[in-house]
Scaffold this motif. Structure first.
Motif, PDB file in Angstrom:
ATOM      1  N   ILE A  12       0.813  -1.215   0.000  1.00 19.34           N
ATOM      2  CA  ILE A  12       0.000   0.000   0.000  1.00 19.34           C
ATOM      3  C   ILE A  12       0.852   1.273   0.000  1.00 19.34           C
ATOM      4  CG2 ILE A  12      -1.764   1.310   1.256  1.00 19.34           C
ATOM      5  CD1 ILE A  12      -2.755  -1.300  -0.086  1.00 19.34           C
ATOM      6  N   MET A  13       1.771   1.388   0.930  1.00 21.57           N
ATOM      7  CA  MET A  13       2.550   2.625   1.053  1.00 21.57           C
ATOM      8  C   MET A  13       3.501   2.867  -0.113  1.00 21.57           C
ATOM      9  SD  MET A  13       1.365   4.197   3.641  1.00 21.57           S
ATOM     10  CE  MET A  13       2.564   5.464   4.009  1.00 21.57           C
ATOM     11  N   THR A  14       3.809   1.847  -0.871  1.00 27.09           N
ATOM     12  CA  THR A  14       4.729   2.033  -1.998  1.00 27.09           C
ATOM     13  C   THR A  14       4.009   2.325  -3.318  1.00 27.09           C
ATOM     14  OG1 THR A  14       4.803  -0.346  -2.398  1.00 27.09           O
ATOM     15  CG2 THR A  14       6.507   0.580  -0.953  1.00 27.09           C
ATOM     16  N   ARG A  15       2.680   2.403  -3.285  1.00 24.43           N
ATOM     17  CA  ARG A  15       1.927   2.704  -4.506  1.00 24.43           C
ATOM     18  C   ARG A  15       2.279   4.103  -5.012  1.00 24.43           C
ATOM     19  NH1 ARG A  15      -2.619  -0.138  -5.861  1.00 24.43           N
ATOM     20  NH2 ARG A  15      -3.632   1.785  -6.521  1.00 24.43           N
ATOM     21  N   ASP A  16       2.103   4.327  -6.298  1.00 25.09           N
ATOM     22  CA  ASP A  16       2.466   5.597  -6.930  1.00 25.09           C
ATOM     23  C   ASP A  16       1.372   6.653  -6.909  1.00 25.09           C
ATOM     24  OD1 ASP A  16       4.983   4.638  -7.617  1.00 25.09           O
ATOM     25  OD2 ASP A  16       4.269   3.838  -9.521  1.00 25.09           O
TER      26      ASP A  16
END
Length: 85
Positions: A12-16
């Protein structure tokens, strides 16, 4: 817990979709409206500062929450960000 952490911070936190600064403000806003999350608030506030979220921006976000989320739900976070000014 490992699966949840891996999903939240890996997937989730690494989504663009949002930049790190916006993600930090969204997270702070959510924690402030939840209440009783001081340990998370402290951690996320430090992370937000690392993600170039200005203290003034955090204060402004908390002021918006005072209107839209109910001041009683977020005074500890508002006090913390105001004290760091």
């Amino acid at each position: 817990m490992k699966i949840l952490t891996s999903y939240a911070y890996g997937d989730i936190m690494t989504r663009d979709g949002l930049d790190a600064r916006t993600k930090a403000l969204v997270t702070l806003s959510m924690l402030a409206t939840m209440g009783n999350t001081q340990a998370w608030v402290d951690n996320v506030t430090l992370g937000a500062l690392r993600d170039d979220v200005a203290r003034d921006d955090m204060v402004e976000a908390m002021l918006q929450l005072s209107v839209h989320g109910g001041y009683a739900l977020q005074p500890s976070l508002h006090a913390q960000t105001s004290a760091q000014r």
